[in-house]
Design a protein around this motif. Structure first.
Motif, short mmCIF file in Angstrom:
data_model
loop_
_atom_site.label_atom_id
_atom_site.label_comp_id
_atom_site.label_asym_id
_atom_site.label_seq_id
_atom_site.Cartn_x
_atom_site.Cartn_y
_atom_site.Cartn_z
N VAL A 1 5.19 11.73 -2.84
CA VAL A 1 4.75 12.25 -4.14
C VAL A 1 4.89 11.51 -5.61
N LEU A 2 6.20 11.05 -5.57
CA LEU A 2 6.59 10.32 -6.82
C LEU A 2 6.04 9.17 -6.94
N MET A 3 5.94 8.34 -5.74
CA MET A 3 5.21 7.04 -6.14
C MET A 3 3.71 7.31 -6.50
N SER A 4 3.03 8.47 -5.88
CA SER A 4 1.74 8.76 -6.28
C SER A 4 1.45 9.42 -7.77
N VAL A 5 2.60 9.99 -8.33
CA VAL A 5 2.44 10.40 -9.78
C VAL A 5 2.84 9.27 -10.72
N PHE A 6 3.80 8.17 -10.48
CA PHE A 6 4.14 7.39 -11.08
C PHE A 6 2.85 6.15 -11.09
N SER A 7 2.19 6.29 -9.96
CA SER A 7 0.93 5.11 -9.98
C SER A 7 -0.31 5.56 -10.75
N TRP A 8 -0.34 7.03 -10.74
CA TRP A 8 -1.41 7.46 -11.65
C TRP A 8 -1.12 7.50 -12.94
N ALA A 9 0.09 7.81 -13.39
CA ALA A 9 0.50 7.50 -14.80
C ALA A 9 0.25 6.06 -15.12
N MET A 10 0.53 5.00 -14.33
CA MET A 10 0.52 3.63 -14.57
C MET A 10 -0.90 3.39 -14.62
N ILE A 11 -1.87 3.84 -14.03
CA ILE A 11 -3.32 3.81 -13.88
C ILE A 11 -4.02 4.16 -15.33
N MET A 12 -3.61 5.33 -15.56
CA MET A 12 -4.11 5.78 -16.87
C MET A 12 -3.65 5.06 -18.05
N MET B 1 8.11 12.41 2.13
CA MET B 1 7.06 13.10 1.60
C MET B 1 7.32 12.95 0.05
N LEU B 2 8.53 13.39 -0.46
CA LEU B 2 9.07 13.47 -1.97
C LEU B 2 8.90 12.26 -2.58
N THR B 3 9.20 11.09 -1.59
CA THR B 3 9.26 9.73 -2.22
C THR B 3 7.77 9.41 -2.35
N ALA C 1 2.85 13.05 6.52
CA ALA C 1 3.45 11.96 5.79
C ALA C 1 2.63 10.73 5.70
N THR C 2 1.93 10.47 6.97
CA THR C 2 0.83 9.22 6.80
C THR C 2 -0.24 9.69 6.23
N ALA C 3 -0.80 10.95 5.83
CA ALA C 3 -1.85 11.18 5.04
C ALA C 3 -1.32 11.09 3.72
N MET C 4 -0.06 11.43 3.33
CA MET C 4 0.42 11.14 2.03
C MET C 4 0.62 9.93 1.51
N PHE D 1 14.65 17.12 7.28
CA PHE D 1 15.22 16.28 6.06
C PHE D 1 14.52 15.08 5.82
N VAL D 2 14.41 14.21 6.88
CA VAL D 2 14.17 12.66 6.73
C VAL D 2 12.68 12.75 6.39
#
Length: 228
Positions: free
Chosen positions: A26-37, A22-24, A177-180, A16-17
């Motif tokens: 993924v969300l950070m990546s999605v928000f960062s790409w939105a900010m980049i655009m 991983m979910l955290t 997790a490291t790769a993500m 679970f941890v």
């Protein structure tokens, strides 16, 4: 025959941890790409608007007419806002018969400096978020990796004979997790560095215009004093 394990299966079977990490990410990546655009679009528009305004300003247009045209707009950005703020303050101070050219220059310069700070603050919006994602994502991913490996080795404590086949899935899911974390961090760092450089160039362009416009207004103020 050994069963092939996919990355998706490893993620689903992770603790679970690790899944939360991983979910955290993924969300950070999605928000960062939105900010980049969003930042890319805003900075591109700022550069285009600055060039458009400078071309019109240096074409010999009457400054009073340009001010009246810009003042009629609901929202002003960049050099439009700086010019309007400076010319408005100049007109206000020029009505004062006791105002010296030096005081007029100081007033217009301060007005444009305040507007410059506000415009740069707009351009720098969200850059701190990209910097944060770029700096902490690898550590979040590393935490997930450490936790996953630790969990895998703890589970082996109850096994009499450990094999590579038993250890590999736990370590593999932890390394995801490291790769993500790197996947989220690298684009954010690249974008932050690039956008910061662009903001510096835009700020330099704004600053140069502010000084040139201030000199024009100062010469006009001196001419008005001599004409009295």
């Amino acid at each position: 025959m050994a069963t092939e394990i996919s990355i998706f299966d490893l993620i689903l079977k992770a603790s679970f941890v690790v899944q939360l990490v991983m979910l955290t990410l993924v969300l950070m990546s999605v928000f960062s790409w939105a900010m980049i655009m969003q930042r890319r679009k805003a900075l591109t528009a700022a550069k285009m608007n600055a060039k458009k305004f400078e071309d019109k300003f240096w074409s010999g247009v009457d400054l009073s007419k340009l001010y009246a045209e810009l003042s009629a707009r609901n929202e002003l950005d960049g050099l439009d806002a700086m010019f309007t703020a400076g010319f408005k303050e100049y007109a206000r101070l020029a009505k004062n018969n006791h105002a010296s050219p030096g005081s007029i220059l100081d007033g217009t310069h301060r007005a444009m400096r305040v507007t410059l700070s506000r415009e740069i603050e707009k351009l720098e919006s969200s850059l701190s978020f990209l910097a944060t994602v770029g700096s902490i994502s690898p550590y979040i991913g590393l935490f997930g990796t450490v936790w996953g490996i630790m969990t895998a080795f703890i589970a082996l404590g109850s096994v009499k004979q450990a094999t590579l086949q038993m250890v590999a899935p736990g370590i593999a899911e932890a390394l995801i997790a490291t790769a993500m974390g790197l996947f989220a961090a690298i684009p954010a760092v690249i974008a932050y560095n690039r956008f910061s450089h662009t903001v510096e160039k835009v700020e330099s362009s704004y600053g140069n215009f502010m000084e040139e416009f201030s000199n024009i207004l100062h010469r006009q103020a001196v001419a008005n004093v001599d004409a009295k």
